[in-house]
Design a protein around this motif. Structure first.
Motif, PDB file in Angstrom:
ATOM      1  N   TYR A 136       3.519  -2.911  -1.326  1.00  0.00           N
ATOM      2  CA  TYR A 136       2.057  -2.930  -1.291  1.00  0.00           C
ATOM      3  C   TYR A 136       1.583  -1.801  -0.376  1.00  0.00           C
ATOM      4  O   TYR A 136       2.153  -1.567   0.683  1.00  0.00           O
ATOM      5  CB  TYR A 136       1.545  -4.265  -0.735  1.00  0.00           C
ATOM      6  N   ARG A 137       0.537  -1.129  -0.811  1.00  0.00           N
ATOM      7  CA  ARG A 137      -0.099  -0.107   0.021  1.00  0.00           C
ATOM      8  C   ARG A 137      -1.584  -0.425   0.106  1.00  0.00           C
ATOM      9  O   ARG A 137      -2.245  -0.538  -0.914  1.00  0.00           O
ATOM     10  CB  ARG A 137       0.106   1.294  -0.552  1.00  0.00           C
ATOM     11  N   HIS A 138      -2.054  -0.662   1.348  1.00  0.00           N
ATOM     12  CA  HIS A 138      -3.440  -1.064   1.568  1.00  0.00           C
ATOM     13  C   HIS A 138      -3.756  -2.345   0.789  1.00  0.00           C
ATOM     14  O   HIS A 138      -4.864  -2.530   0.281  1.00  0.00           O
ATOM     15  CB  HIS A 138      -4.411   0.042   1.167  1.00  0.00           C
ATOM     16  N   SER A 171      -4.203 -14.574  -5.006  1.00  0.00           N
ATOM     17  CA  SER A 171      -4.934 -14.292  -3.756  1.00  0.00           C
ATOM     18  C   SER A 171      -4.788 -12.822  -3.373  1.00  0.00           C
ATOM     19  O   SER A 171      -4.467 -12.486  -2.229  1.00  0.00           O
ATOM     20  CB  SER A 171      -4.413 -15.197  -2.630  1.00  0.00           C
ATOM     21  N   ARG A 172      -5.013 -11.935  -4.321  1.00  0.00           N
ATOM     22  CA  ARG A 172      -4.821 -10.507  -4.057  1.00  0.00           C
ATOM     23  C   ARG A 172      -5.785  -9.974  -3.006  1.00  0.00           C
ATOM     24  O   ARG A 172      -5.499  -8.974  -2.351  1.00  0.00           O
ATOM     25  CB  ARG A 172      -4.994  -9.719  -5.360  1.00  0.00           C
ATOM     26  N   GLN A 173      -6.912 -10.662  -2.837  1.00  0.00           N
ATOM     27  CA  GLN A 173      -7.881 -10.190  -1.849  1.00  0.00           C
ATOM     28  C   GLN A 173      -7.357 -10.341  -0.430  1.00  0.00           C
ATOM     29  O   GLN A 173      -7.907  -9.734   0.508  1.00  0.00           O
ATOM     30  CB  GLN A 173      -9.211 -10.940  -1.994  1.00  0.00           C
ATOM     31  N   LEU A 174      -6.289 -11.130  -0.250  1.00  0.00           N
ATOM     32  CA  LEU A 174      -5.704 -11.336   1.081  1.00  0.00           C
ATOM     33  C   LEU A 174      -4.468 -10.477   1.314  1.00  0.00           C
ATOM     34  O   LEU A 174      -3.867 -10.549   2.387  1.00  0.00           O
ATOM     35  CB  LEU A 174      -5.320 -12.815   1.267  1.00  0.00           C
ATOM     36  N   ALA A 175      -4.107  -9.665   0.327  1.00  0.00           N
ATOM     37  CA  ALA A 175      -2.877  -8.882   0.445  1.00  0.00           C
ATOM     38  C   ALA A 175      -2.926  -7.888   1.589  1.00  0.00           C
ATOM     39  O   ALA A 175      -1.888  -7.440   2.080  1.00  0.00           O
ATOM     40  CB  ALA A 175      -2.587  -8.148  -0.867  1.00  0.00           C
ATOM     41  N   ASP A 232       0.883   2.058   6.278  1.00  0.00           N
ATOM     42  CA  ASP A 232      -0.018   1.281   5.430  1.00  0.00           C
ATOM     43  C   ASP A 232       0.720   0.489   4.353  1.00  0.00           C
ATOM     44  O   ASP A 232       0.082  -0.117   3.495  1.00  0.00           O
ATOM     45  CB  ASP A 232      -1.035   2.212   4.747  1.00  0.00           C
ATOM     46  N   THR A 233       2.051   0.485   4.372  1.00  0.00           N
ATOM     47  CA  THR A 233       2.826  -0.180   3.327  1.00  0.00           C
ATOM     48  C   THR A 233       3.431  -1.492   3.838  1.00  0.00           C
ATOM     49  O   THR A 233       3.732  -1.635   5.021  1.00  0.00           O
ATOM     50  CB  THR A 233       3.965   0.721   2.823  1.00  0.00           C
ATOM     51  N   THR A 234       3.596  -2.425   2.899  1.00  0.00           N
ATOM     52  CA  THR A 234       4.281  -3.701   3.148  1.00  0.00           C
ATOM     53  C   THR A 234       5.245  -3.919   1.995  1.00  0.00           C
ATOM     54  O   THR A 234       4.876  -3.737   0.827  1.00  0.00           O
ATOM     55  CB  THR A 234       3.288  -4.870   3.209  1.00  0.00           C
ATOM     56  N   VAL A 235       6.473  -4.315   2.322  1.00  0.00           N
ATOM     57  CA  VAL A 235       7.520  -4.410   1.305  1.00  0.00           C
ATOM     58  C   VAL A 235       8.083  -5.823   1.282  1.00  0.00           C
ATOM     59  O   VAL A 235       8.281  -6.455   2.325  1.00  0.00           O
ATOM     60  CB  VAL A 235       8.653  -3.397   1.592  1.00  0.00           C
ATOM     61  N   TRP A 236       8.324  -6.304   0.065  1.00  0.00           N
ATOM     62  CA  TRP A 236       9.030  -7.578  -0.125  1.00  0.00           C
ATOM     63  C   TRP A 236      10.334  -7.306  -0.851  1.00  0.00           C
ATOM     64  O   TRP A 236      10.353  -6.645  -1.883  1.00  0.00           O
ATOM     65  CB  TRP A 236       8.173  -8.545  -0.941  1.00  0.00           C
ATOM     66  N   VAL A 237      11.431  -7.829  -0.293  1.00  0.00           N
ATOM     67  CA  VAL A 237      12.756  -7.708  -0.894  1.00  0.00           C
ATOM     68  C   VAL A 237      13.282  -9.116  -1.150  1.00  0.00           C
ATOM     69  O   VAL A 237      13.313  -9.946  -0.237  1.00  0.00           O
ATOM     70  CB  VAL A 237      13.729  -6.944   0.029  1.00  0.00           C
ATOM     71  N   ASP A 238      13.684  -9.381  -2.382  1.00  0.00           N
ATOM     72  CA  ASP A 238      14.215 -10.694  -2.749  1.00  0.00           C
ATOM     73  C   ASP A 238      15.684 -10.547  -3.122  1.00  0.00           C
ATOM     74  O   ASP A 238      16.029  -9.787  -4.034  1.00  0.00           O
ATOM     75  CB  ASP A 238      13.429 -11.279  -3.925  1.00  0.00           C
ATOM     76  N   LEU A 239      16.555 -11.257  -2.416  1.00  0.00           N
ATOM     77  CA  LEU A 239      17.995 -11.219  -2.662  1.00  0.00           C
ATOM     78  C   LEU A 239      18.436 -12.584  -3.186  1.00  0.00           C
ATOM     79  O   LEU A 239      18.272 -13.589  -2.507  1.00  0.00           O
ATOM     80  CB  LEU A 239      18.753 -10.889  -1.378  1.00  0.00           C
TER      81      LEU A 239
END
Length: 316
Positions: A2-4, A124-128, A25-32
């Motif tokens: 995610y960016r911004h 809830s994309r407005q809270l991302a 400004d980035t947030t990353v999700w990694v699923d293993l």
């Protein structure tokens, strides 16, 4: 990634993780799913994860908890699923590493539906823009809602069990087996639900959760409390049902013994009189027709009197 607060990329290699996180400004999700030790070691090198947290993620049967380290947090929780046929509760362990800008989820297998988590994020994309706090909320919300659904399903089963206990002709063995199975499921559920209060409360006090996402964490925490209280209440209800069943069985046995004793007393009258007239000595009315009719009348009167007395007192 995610960016911004906007989903920008997905499906990229793990090796690009540190490079993508250079942008503040980035947030990353990694699923293993079912990772090897080498897979987790690569993630640990990229994000600087503590070796104890990595070890906990690799070894199953950790208790639900939230551990804090210098650069990240380690979260352990359990999703649950209730089998509709057997009533058996299954648990699926889930671990997560929370860094300031990355969430790493670790699952032993694919029994936990991660699609439900991503669906909550999409709703809830407005809270991302809240970053990792937003991602962690969606994860916890899905887990806790699963706990709540299991508690509700167990409550319905316990209500049905109550109806079986007070049935006209209850199957005591069947009721006993179902009560034991429900108690086992509630013990397992309590073991995974009760510690979630500390997990959610610990995250609410962390810097990862900002003011915009905080009300949503309060909602999850409220669900955790309700699920915990409901689980405790159901455990007491199952114990009460079992005690009630034993009480009903004892009352039923007492009623049977009372009736058997009453009939034994009624039958004792003709037994005593015929036994008296069966002596090998002469007695009034011996070898006389009127002796037979007198003894018969005495038997009838006394037996009818005892029967009427016991019936009036509800002993028969």
């Amino acid at each position: 990634m995610y960016r911004h607060g906007v989903l920008e990329a997905e499906g990229f290699p793990i090796g690009e993780l540190s490079g993508r996180l250079r942008d503040d400004d980035t947030t990353v999700w990694v699923d293993l799913c079912g990772p090897s030790q080498a897979d987790l070691a690569a993630i640990a090198d990229e994000l600087g994860l503590h070796e104890l947290a990595v070890e906990d993620a690799l070894h199953p049967h950790e208790r639900p908890k939230l551990d804090r380290y210098d650069t990240h947090c380690f979260l352990s929780a359990y999703a649950v699923r209730l089998d509709p046929d057997s009533g058996r509760l299954s648990t699926f362990e889930l671990s997560a590493f929370l860094t300031p800008r990355a969430l790493v989820t670790v699952r032993a297998d694919d029994r936990f539906d991660m699609a439900a988590v991503t669906a909550r994020w999409d709703e809830s994309r407005q809270l991302a823009g809240s970053g990792v706090g937003f991602l962690a909320h969606g994860l916890l919300d899905a887990v806790v809602d699963g706990h709540f659904e299991a508690v509700q399903a167990l409550d319905d089963r316990i209500e049905h069990l109550e109806d079986l206990v007070f049935a006209d002709h209850p199957d005591d063995r069947h009721v006993q087996r179902r009560a034991l199975a429900l108690r086992k499921s509630l013990v397992v559920l309590r073991r995974v639900v009760l510690p979630m209060r500390e997990v959610v409360n610990g995250l609410m006090r962390h810097d990862l959760v900002d003011d915009r996402i905080m009300p949503y964490y309060h909602d999850v925490y409220d669900h955790v409390l309700r699920a915990t209280e409901w689980t405790e209440s159901l455990r007491e209800t199952v114990a009460t049902i079992r005690e009630t069943q034993l009480g009903i069985q004892a009352n039923r046995l007492n009623s049977i013994m009372k009736k058997v004793t009453g009939w034994a007393a009624v039958i004792a009258v003709p037994t005593a009189i015929t036994g008296f007239y069966g002596q090998n000595v002469p007695y009034p009315g011996f070898e006389q027709p009127w002796g037979f009719w007198v003894s018969t009348a005495v038997i009838a009167v006394l037996s009818a009197g005892l029967y009427a007395l016991f019936k009036r007192r509800d002993w028969l």
